[in-house]
Design a protein around this motif. Structure first.
Motif: not given
Length: 81
Positions: A2, A4, A39, A41, A43
């Motif tokens: 993951t 950011t 932002e 995030t 994965t």
């Protein structure tokens, strides 16, 4: 894994949705995008180059994505002289 990323160009929740949907069209990517802070995030099953993420965003609109750098351990930025 993951990561950011910082997203630029979003002004409203409609933008946020567009960016999130664009990122989620990439194979093997699950993205959650927030407006405050701006932002994403992400994965990913395998590493996806930032350029590929940017291509998806460019197709959606005038958005840019950049990897956020982890803060340095000592808090000092060493500038070359």
């Amino acid at each position: 894994m993951t990561h950011t990323y910082k997203i630029n160009g979003m002004t409203c929740d409609g933008c946020r949705t567009k960016v999130e949907n664009a990122l989620n069209t990439i194979e093997g990517v699950q993205a959650t995008v927030t407006l405050n802070p701006m932002e994403a995030t992400i994965t990913m099953e395998k590493h996806v180059p930032t350029e590929e993420l940017q291509d998806a965003l460019s197709a959606a609109g005038n958005y840019t994505i950049q990897m956020t750098l982890p803060p340095s351990h000592d808090g000092h930025h060493h500038q070359p002289h």
